[in-house]
Design a protein around this motif. Sequence first.
Motif, PDB file in Angstrom:
ATOM      1  N   LYS B   4      29.047  32.261  44.388  1.00  0.00           N
ATOM      2  CA  LYS B   4      28.134  32.566  43.280  1.00  0.00           C
ATOM      3  C   LYS B   4      28.831  33.476  42.261  1.00  0.00           C
ATOM      4  N   ALA B   5      28.569  33.226  40.991  1.00  0.00           N
ATOM      5  CA  ALA B   5      29.109  34.111  39.942  1.00  0.00           C
ATOM      6  C   ALA B   5      28.067  34.222  38.828  1.00  0.00           C
ATOM      7  N   PHE B   6      28.313  35.149  37.908  1.00  0.00           N
ATOM      8  CA  PHE B   6      27.323  35.397  36.864  1.00  0.00           C
ATOM      9  C   PHE B   6      27.997  35.516  35.496  1.00  0.00           C
ATOM     10  N   SER B   7      27.368  34.936  34.480  1.00  0.00           N
ATOM     11  CA  SER B   7      27.738  35.220  33.089  1.00  0.00           C
ATOM     12  C   SER B   7      26.476  35.747  32.431  1.00  0.00           C
ATOM     13  N   PHE B   8      26.593  36.857  31.741  1.00  0.00           N
ATOM     14  CA  PHE B   8      25.338  37.449  31.234  1.00  0.00           C
ATOM     15  C   PHE B   8      25.572  38.308  29.991  1.00  0.00           C
ATOM     16  N   GLU B  23      31.604  36.965  30.615  1.00  0.00           N
ATOM     17  CA  GLU B  23      31.802  35.539  30.933  1.00  0.00           C
ATOM     18  C   GLU B  23      32.689  35.493  32.172  1.00  0.00           C
ATOM     19  N   THR B  24      32.222  34.786  33.180  1.00  0.00           N
ATOM     20  CA  THR B  24      33.006  34.727  34.419  1.00  0.00           C
ATOM     21  C   THR B  24      33.582  33.318  34.594  1.00  0.00           C
ATOM     22  N   ARG B  25      34.848  33.267  34.977  1.00  0.00           N
ATOM     23  CA  ARG B  25      35.464  31.986  35.379  1.00  0.00           C
ATOM     24  C   ARG B  25      35.913  32.125  36.825  1.00  0.00           C
ATOM     25  N   PHE B  44      18.856  32.924  36.124  1.00  0.00           N
ATOM     26  CA  PHE B  44      18.816  34.040  37.089  1.00  0.00           C
ATOM     27  C   PHE B  44      17.414  34.153  37.687  1.00  0.00           C
ATOM     28  N   SER B  45      17.350  34.368  38.978  1.00  0.00           N
ATOM     29  CA  SER B  45      16.033  34.646  39.580  1.00  0.00           C
ATOM     30  C   SER B  45      16.128  35.946  40.378  1.00  0.00           C
ATOM     31  N   LEU B  46      14.990  36.482  40.767  1.00  0.00           N
ATOM     32  CA  LEU B  46      14.998  37.770  41.477  1.00  0.00           C
ATOM     33  C   LEU B  46      15.815  37.729  42.762  1.00  0.00           C
ATOM     34  N   ASP B  47      15.889  36.537  43.356  1.00  0.00           N
ATOM     35  CA  ASP B  47      16.680  36.419  44.588  1.00  0.00           C
ATOM     36  C   ASP B  47      18.170  36.663  44.350  1.00  0.00           C
ATOM     37  N   PHE B  72      18.007  41.057  28.802  1.00  0.00           N
ATOM     38  CA  PHE B  72      18.969  40.577  29.805  1.00  0.00           C
ATOM     39  C   PHE B  72      18.872  39.067  29.860  1.00  0.00           C
ATOM     40  N   SER B  73      19.966  38.393  29.558  1.00  0.00           N
ATOM     41  CA  SER B  73      19.956  36.939  29.777  1.00  0.00           C
ATOM     42  C   SER B  73      21.171  36.599  30.627  1.00  0.00           C
ATOM     43  N   CYS B  74      20.940  35.770  31.618  1.00  0.00           N
ATOM     44  CA  CYS B  74      21.985  35.589  32.622  1.00  0.00           C
ATOM     45  C   CYS B  74      22.005  34.150  33.114  1.00  0.00           C
TER      46      CYS B  74
END
Lengths: 614, 147
Positions: B4-8, B23-25, B44-47, B72-74
């Motif tokens: 799992k990774a995040f861009s936000f 930005e994640t690669r 994105f969800s709370l989990d 916050f946007s993710c």
Amino acid sequence: MLSGDHMRPPAVEEARAIKYPEVRDLPPEEIGRLARSIAPRLMPKPGVDYKLYLGSRPELREGERLLSYTLSVCPQCYSLLVAVIFERDGKVYERKVCPEHGEFEELYFGDYATYERFRKWQRDGKGVWTPNVKLEALCPYNCGLCPRHKSHTALLNLVATNRCSLRCWYCFFYAAKAGYVYEPSLNHIRFMLREARRMLPYPAVAVQITGGEPLMRDDIVDIVRIAKEEGYKHVQVNTEGIRLAFDPELAVKLREAGTNVIYMSFDGVTPFTNPKNHWEVPYTLENLRRARLGVVLVPTVIRGYNLHEVGAIIRFGVKHADIVRGVNMQPVSIVGRVPRKEREKMRVTIPDVLLEIEKQTDGQIRREDWYPVPSVVPVSRFIEAITGRPQFELTTHFACGAATYIFWDDDGELIPITRFVDVEGLMQLLEREAEEIRKGKSKYMAMLSVLLKLSRYVDVSKAPKKFKSKRKFLKYIYKILVRHDYSSLGEFHYQSLFLGMMHFQDPYNYDVSRVQRCEIHYVMPDGRIVPFCTFNVFPELYRDRAQRAFSYTIEEWEQLTGKKLSEEVYVRNIKKLIRGEPYRRAYEGIADVLSIPYEEHVKASKRFGIPVAE
Amino acid sequence: MRIKAFSFEAKASEPRPIDVKVETRVYEARRGRAVRLSCAERPFSLDDALDFDLEFSDTLQLTYADVIHGSFSCRVLDCEAGGDTIIKVLDAQLSGRRVRLFIVLTVEEGDVRRVYADRITGLGEWRERATKISRLASLPPSELEAL
Ligand code: SF4
Ligand code: SF4
């Protein structure tokens, strides 16, 4: 901290994890191994100890202005909730809604203008690079310290015992009430102290030995000595001071062992506002004076109880400034289930106390004279830029605490440091110079630049007479700010009185963004390090659970020591105490305590829960 | 193995100003080369909050409790990895300042271990970091620089 009815039985009734008498004498490393193996079992349990209700944000109403959203908790079930922080009628409030227990609204900060002024000073720390626990739950149920925590330990608290000889009506913590004795062995204490010393990037250097009443322990002097051996530069003992009133030798022994200061509860200048130790304090001060051991007075401030005495408490501190190093006020923290109306009667926040101090000192100490705790971060950042090493930083949340220094002239006029030092300008100078060093400026040029510009920020004509030598004062400031010289800082403290304020949180005004930045931590017997405002706000999940796991039964403790817990009750001899010369001298010019009838003294003590020898 | 990774993007003004874009690669090391993984994107969800904290509490000193203060946007990236060494490259803009951070993960018997993460509050010299990352990621430094 004021506890109402305890809101519920512990969610998980932990059996004692071990038989403490069997492990107490193990060497520190072995106790440490055992403790760390038990810690995961003691963590708060999701779904059992708390739930997550983060799906919706509370609405704003007419006349309310959004400041921020944050995470908070339900005061009844501890579930994690989203809260809104908003401004209404010049004050700052927090509101949250628990799907099970409804809406909670609480005053967060009593003056929006002060909130904004303080907010500008927020600086964050470097985090904790050596967490004690894995990241497995959301904050604040992952203490700690977990990898999220933003600030290092500035003051470590170590509970030496839960015994106490007082029976204050609001306390649920002391051994006789709790039903067990928590009293870590010296080896166990050494392990706990080492846990906080291995913290990076900045290890703990200051520790407070606390309780219960830590002076109940016969080996308290050894504990202080061990703290020094383990590298703690600053050791303070938190006490109600009663044993020190009757045992002058103990004060000397504590100082000789390395105690830097006594931290003593002191809620007011009359028996009615300070029934805990009003009668003993004069004798405690005498003994500390003889032992040359300084003391910080610590009033818990409650509206409708002692808020009207904050000015007198400061004057009491100034009167005894030869031995009183500071006054650290704590606006009440309401833990337990207390109805809203009751809370409103008691609730005060930092700006409310600042305003009262301004009124009660006839404007000599104004609200603007106070700065939030992180306002001194530029000093640390400048020294860090010079030395290239991470420094001790005070990076708590801006709403957690405030401070100032005051001086005085012979005519009794109080002069806050801000009257003759441009604190804001000075901090900006240090911040700029630190930035320049980072960009490549020579460290020596930066130091020289600070030295040359320092005088622009000091107006000695407004300083107390003892500082009329500008050179001398600038030398002080330079040594403290640039050289970080501990002895100059000590000397500065002798010439001034530190005034501080820390508003510990409670479940009603809880803000996770505050606790993530907390720097006042407890080390628990299982080796976890836990912020003050989780340790005491969720006692069932942290403090009590961990201490119970490493406790003696009362029978075990009595067998081990040959003492009887039920006999350890302090009985006050008011007649004798009010007859003594130190009593008269201590309050003279501050409060007319001699005109109070004896019966009123007795009533005040008994109402509080402390029996009186008739 | 799913990684799992995040861009936000996150902006807030309290208690201190935050203006972050990340930005994640995600790559895996294959015989001395870094191969970019293809990732499915979802909101994105709370989990995901705990994993968000795991990813950014040390690297950027940022947690879910911080981003909730403001906007916050993710996008959550779910990436399929076959190899046993994963490299995440975080291209971050912190109040306009650009910085590149690395995370190295290893996979052993189905267990993902985070063996290295750059830390914004204690970022050392690039040469030193590159040596360490390249050893842990089994990639030559030149390959790292090209990511
Ligand atoms: S208060 Fe600190 S240690 Fe506790 S869970 Fe939150 S960030 Fe972690
Ligand atoms: S003890 Fe509470 S009030 Fe004090 S810094 Fe920590 S979180 Fe803030």
